[in-house]
Design a protein around this motif. Structure first.
Motif, PDB file in Angstrom:
ATOM      1  N   ALA A 245       0.842  -1.189   0.000  1.00 54.41           N
ATOM      2  CA  ALA A 245       0.000   0.000   0.000  1.00 54.41           C
ATOM      3  C   ALA A 245       0.874   1.235   0.000  1.00 54.41           C
ATOM      4  O   ALA A 245       1.776   1.374   0.811  1.00 54.41           O
TER       5      ALA A 245
ATOM      6  N   LEU B 292      -2.711   3.413  -4.110  1.00 52.12           N
ATOM      7  CA  LEU B 292      -4.099   3.680  -3.758  1.00 52.12           C
ATOM      8  C   LEU B 292      -4.748   4.623  -4.764  1.00 52.12           C
ATOM      9  O   LEU B 292      -5.912   4.455  -5.130  1.00 52.12           O
TER      10      LEU B 292
ATOM     11  N   ILE C  17      -9.062  -8.106   9.870  1.00 47.08           N
ATOM     12  CA  ILE C  17      -8.900  -7.449   8.574  1.00 47.08           C
ATOM     13  C   ILE C  17      -7.431  -7.581   8.199  1.00 47.08           C
ATOM     14  O   ILE C  17      -6.565  -7.284   9.019  1.00 47.08           O
ATOM     15  N   PRO C  18      -7.137  -8.078   6.992  1.00 44.87           N
ATOM     16  CA  PRO C  18      -5.718  -8.273   6.642  1.00 44.87           C
ATOM     17  C   PRO C  18      -4.943  -6.963   6.663  1.00 44.87           C
ATOM     18  O   PRO C  18      -5.471  -5.916   6.289  1.00 44.87           O
ATOM     19  N   GLU C  19      -3.696  -7.033   7.098  1.00 46.63           N
ATOM     20  CA  GLU C  19      -2.844  -5.842   7.101  1.00 46.63           C
ATOM     21  C   GLU C  19      -2.509  -5.442   5.671  1.00 46.63           C
ATOM     22  O   GLU C  19      -2.677  -4.306   5.268  1.00 46.63           O
ATOM     23  N   LEU C  20      -2.031  -6.435   4.907  1.00 53.96           N
ATOM     24  CA  LEU C  20      -1.541  -6.128   3.570  1.00 53.96           C
ATOM     25  C   LEU C  20      -2.672  -6.123   2.557  1.00 53.96           C
ATOM     26  O   LEU C  20      -3.582  -6.939   2.633  1.00 53.96           O
ATOM     27  N   PRO C  21      -2.578  -5.218   1.623  1.00 54.45           N
ATOM     28  CA  PRO C  21      -3.557  -5.240   0.528  1.00 54.45           C
ATOM     29  C   PRO C  21      -3.351  -6.477  -0.342  1.00 54.45           C
ATOM     30  O   PRO C  21      -2.328  -7.139  -0.264  1.00 54.45           O
ATOM     31  N   GLN C  22      -4.334  -6.768  -1.145  1.00 56.76           N
ATOM     32  CA  GLN C  22      -4.269  -7.936  -2.020  1.00 56.76           C
ATOM     33  C   GLN C  22      -4.465  -7.448  -3.460  1.00 56.76           C
ATOM     34  O   GLN C  22      -5.196  -6.481  -3.685  1.00 56.76           O
TER      35      GLN C  22
ATOM     36  N   VAL D 260      -6.084  -7.239  -7.002  1.00 59.48           N
ATOM     37  CA  VAL D 260      -7.473  -7.467  -7.409  1.00 59.48           C
ATOM     38  C   VAL D 260      -7.637  -8.846  -8.050  1.00 59.48           C
ATOM     39  O   VAL D 260      -8.588  -9.574  -7.763  1.00 59.48           O
TER      40      VAL D 260
ATOM     41  N   TYR E 137      -7.590 -11.566  -5.468  1.00 60.53           N
ATOM     42  CA  TYR E 137      -8.858 -11.570  -4.729  1.00 60.53           C
ATOM     43  C   TYR E 137      -9.950 -12.213  -5.572  1.00 60.53           C
ATOM     44  O   TYR E 137     -10.718 -13.036  -5.098  1.00 60.53           O
TER      45      TYR E 137
END
Lengths: 549, 549
Positions: free
Chosen positions: B11, B16, B68-73, B75, B78
């Motif tokens: 992130a 973002l 809630i996961p710390e790291l983004p995933q 798309v 997901y």
């Protein structure tokens, strides 16, 4: 009406079969629109929404027909007409210069996922029509519960998917979330006991008779959202029994006053069924002293609900979640994902600290919602409803805590930047300091500011009121014209600042949650307001006369 | 977990910004899925939803994480995981062989329009965030009002877009629609008068004291939807005060009984605040005698609401709308567009005969919902909500009355076809005759049918009950196994047929609204049930023993 809309479509079993099975070809109008939406949402909205405001009366002329048309219409013709009559005149809620709403730009992936959700067309009311969406929704509620209450692993392992527990409820928005919490609180308070079968079975009149209360009340801040009064009306408690407590100069409820009021109510034999703390007032973004409210609720033995519809998302920021300290003491919490969590409209949630809390609103039905089933509809106010939880789930996973940390912090810090610029600007007055990412301010020519300060110092309240009344007109003028110009938008509201003897005062209100709103945009908005103010040939001269007098 | 999900997303402000501005490229997983959805929804659902049922416990294992996961995933990662864990185990609500739900195949154009709706992200609560969507929603309500009440042009011209009138309200579904109608009815009945400020302000206790009623009641059929009890609970009236009146052998409420009950209630000083007629019971699809109910409501001076959540769409058929005769006498009517109008989940409506009716629930707030504005939120139970009206609008225009005529007529006639086939089949018993497109039946081996007839003739109720109890187990067995096989689905419920002394009896229930369900499919479903019945090694032998005994 364009030429193509003169074409006649016909209805036949075959043509109808087609609309359920065969999409239009890839060069169709609707397909092209879809591609543009996918490729460049912001561009699509910018290109297709007309900037300059059209009057509502004008827009309505295209929606005058009151008979359902006999003949079917071609999809492309319908799409053309909606592009011209609907999309063109929609509100550009995603525009970085539109900082008056609680809507924002959306992450692009929510659009295809919305389409997937509609295509799957699950109905979350019961497991039979939602299956995998039910555990997904329970997981999202679990994650939000954990975000607030941070209980241990064994709690979530045993409760999150349990058929006899519920960590919260999804609903269309914060209003229904608040209603659900207060409904469950009322029913828990007036529960079955001995021969009395509970308010849920016997109603309020019998319940008060049984419990020997003369009435019920809900205490909240005067800044509480109007949905609380609506809930009091709906629940049969009455709007008058929402006891609004004054706020301090920072728009935080005065807990000492609330305490006093609680004693008065008790003396009148009116039972306080809930205290509602506000975590992010709609108008100013301020947060009530939640820890103290929780303490008071414990003392007087009532439910403690926190309406964090707007502010709850700030818990996603490690840096700023301390602003909501005490929220973990709430019995229930409302959070809207369609506000600061960047999910499209229609994603409200209420979380329950005690996973047995919602048993007070549990209901069953024969063909559906069987006892012991995991049907979510057993404990929700709504019945059939869509799988919006998918979009919240997606944002939580794809943005992640790290991503939300940046988004939330940026919003708050951008708002502090804007507040500082307003304060430093000789022609503006900051009315409420931001705590989260909402602030209010107004345009006040420098000379008027000086006159106003003098009047306050001299205790000349008549003059203060006079000036403020004219400033109200000026603020309205500027807000209206800025909106109509279509380049940018701030909202306006009326609040009662302590410094102006709590007289209702019209202010600009900005909500800075859109990640695409830059500092430069904010400065431009101030400049535009200065320019518009000069065009006001009524209020401004009036103001000047006032101070020359 | 596939390999790609091991990739780490990070992130940053830049990454973002990208998710708010730049879509994935056209070869991304999500994009490919979207294309498939557009090109062939049925194919997509058929290919990606696994036919054979997985246990809920299994599905839940993929939704166990509570943090809630710390790291983004990414798309795409997901999307991959959701295809495997969510879509694969969703319910194929659109399948022509799934005839147990009120969901159907959808016209393909609603998918891109849903995406457009999400992209525009309007909030219908106030004109400031919905603009053109507000007149569009009012038009849809006007068209539905006209469909029911057929008033003259001048009525619609003066009321449809009037800021002080409202022809109805959109909401998430039939439950909220029913609640809205009953809320408004309660508030209108207990309106302000002299010193009394109305139930809305003072609550139910004060209202009953003022009007000198001992209690309130709502009368409806025993087949009334469970949302009515939920509404009674919510509104502080109490579930016991929903007075359920017995139905006749056609599942239509017994009006004479209701009349008698009304007199009893009056004698006890309990005020009937509303009579609710059912137009399409959820379990059997039957319609109450609406004209007679309207007459009774007039006589006793109460509100008359019709819950036509399911059946209301039948008004779109010139041929069959006579089945709902008397609905035009209702003060309010609930219709769900997400049932027989082929709109995705989340489109409920309530219509008001008197455009001033909803003034009893009107509310205001300062920064929003200003008096005299056209803000729809002033008169809705919900607050923020999405522009679902667009999808109803689109279906009305694109399908047209001519199209709905064919769709509705086909559904009803297909159901009569099915009923005849069931009656003609030696191994099945039709339990309720279809009136709209719902019927109930069960599998009863021929020998058992004969034994049952004999027992009834002999007045041997013990034996009838004995046989029926075993048949209940058999019906459950068949329904469960058919669902698990995944080829087809009928739902099951419990109803109380007059011919079985009103003993609760388990039955199959089918809802034949999907235009893609063919007669051949219906015959295959019966065949499959016969086959499954043979596999039941417990109930079936038991039954045979019973009749040999």
């Amino acid at each position: 009406m364009n030429l193509s809309s003169q074409r006649k479509a016909t209805a036949s079993s075959e043509s109808l079969q087609r609309i359920f099975t065969v999409p239009e070809d890839s060069h169709s109008t609707l397909n092209i629109i879809e591609q543009k939406l996918s490729e460049d949402l912001a561009g699509f909205l910018g290109d297709n929404i007309v900037a300059k405001e059209t009057s509502l009366a004008n827009i309505e002329t295209n929606f005058k027909a009151f008979k359902i048309p006999e003949l079917p219409q071609f999809v492309s013709d319908y799409t053309d007409s909606m592009m011209a009559n609907l999309v063109a005149h929609s509100v550009h809620t995603a525009a970085p210069t539109f900082i008056g709403h609680m809507t924002s730009a959306l992450p692009y992936f929510v659009l295809p996922l919305t389409k997937l959700m509609a295509g799957l067309n699950q109905n979350l009311v019961k497991i039979e029509t939602s299956k995998a969406f039910t555990p997904l929704e329970r997981q999202v509620l679990g994650m939000m519960h954990h975000l607030i209450y941070d209980l241990d692993e064994s709690f979530y392992q045993s409760k999150m998917h349990s058929s006899v527990h519920s960590l919260g409820a999804f609903c269309s928005g914060g209003t229904v979330a608040n209603m659900t919490a207060l409904w469950a609180a009322r029913n828990k308070l007036l529960k079955p006991e001995a021969d009395f079968e509970g308010v849920t079975q016997e109603g309020i009149v019998a319940a008060l008779r049984h419990y020997k209360y003369d009435d019920l009340a809900i205490m909240t801040s005067e800044r509480g959202h109007y949905s609380l009064s609506k809930a009091a009306d709906l629940l049969g408690i009455g709007r008058q029994n929402i006891i609004s407590i004054e706020t301090d100069e920072h728009n935080k409820v005065n807990v000492a006053l609330m305490h006093q009021k609680a004693t008065e109510l008790q003396e009148k034999n009116i039972k306080v069924m809930a205290i509602v703390g506000v975590a992010g007032t709609t108008e100013t973004g301020n947060i009530d002293p939640l820890t103290e409210l929780a303490q008071l609720a414990r003392e007087i033995g009532c439910h403690f609900h926190v309406d964090a519809a707007w502010g709850g998302a700030s818990l996603l920021s490690k840096k700023y979640r301390h602003l909501l300290a005490g929220i973990e003491l709430a019995d229930s919490v409302t959070i809207d994902a369609h506000k600061q969590m960047y999910v499209p409209m229609g994603a409200g949630m209420v979380l329950f600290k005690d996973p047995s809390f919602s048993q007070s609103i549990t209901h069953h039905a024969e063909y559906i919602l069987r006892k012991g089933s995991k049907d979510l509809g057993r404990q929700t106010l709504e019945g059939s409803r869509p799988g919006m939880a998918l979009l919240v789930h997606a944002c939580l996973q794809i943005i992640g805590l790290n991503g939300y940390e940046i988004l939330i912090n940026n919003s708050i810090e951008k708002t502090h930047f804007f507040a500082n610029k307003i304060k430093a600007h000789s022609e503006f007055e900051l009315i409420t300091e931001p705590e989260l990412c909402i602030l209010t301010y107004r345009y006040v020519p420098h000379k008027i500011q000086l006159a106003l300060s003098d009047a306050i110092e001299q205790g000349n309240t008549y003059r203060v009121e006079q000036i403020n009344k004219s400033l109200d007109l000026l603020t309205k003028y500027i807000q209206k014209h800025q909106r109509e110009h279509g380049k940018s938008f701030v909202s306006r509201t009326r609040i009662s600042p302590v410094k102006y003897q709590r007289n209702p005062t019209v202010v600009f209100r900005t909500v800075l949650a859109n990640p695409l709103t830059t500092e430069n945009i904010l400065l431009k908005i101030l400049e535009e307001q200065v320019e518009i103010a000069k065009l006001d040939t009524i209020s401004l001269p009036q103001l000047m006369c006032l101070i020359d007098a």
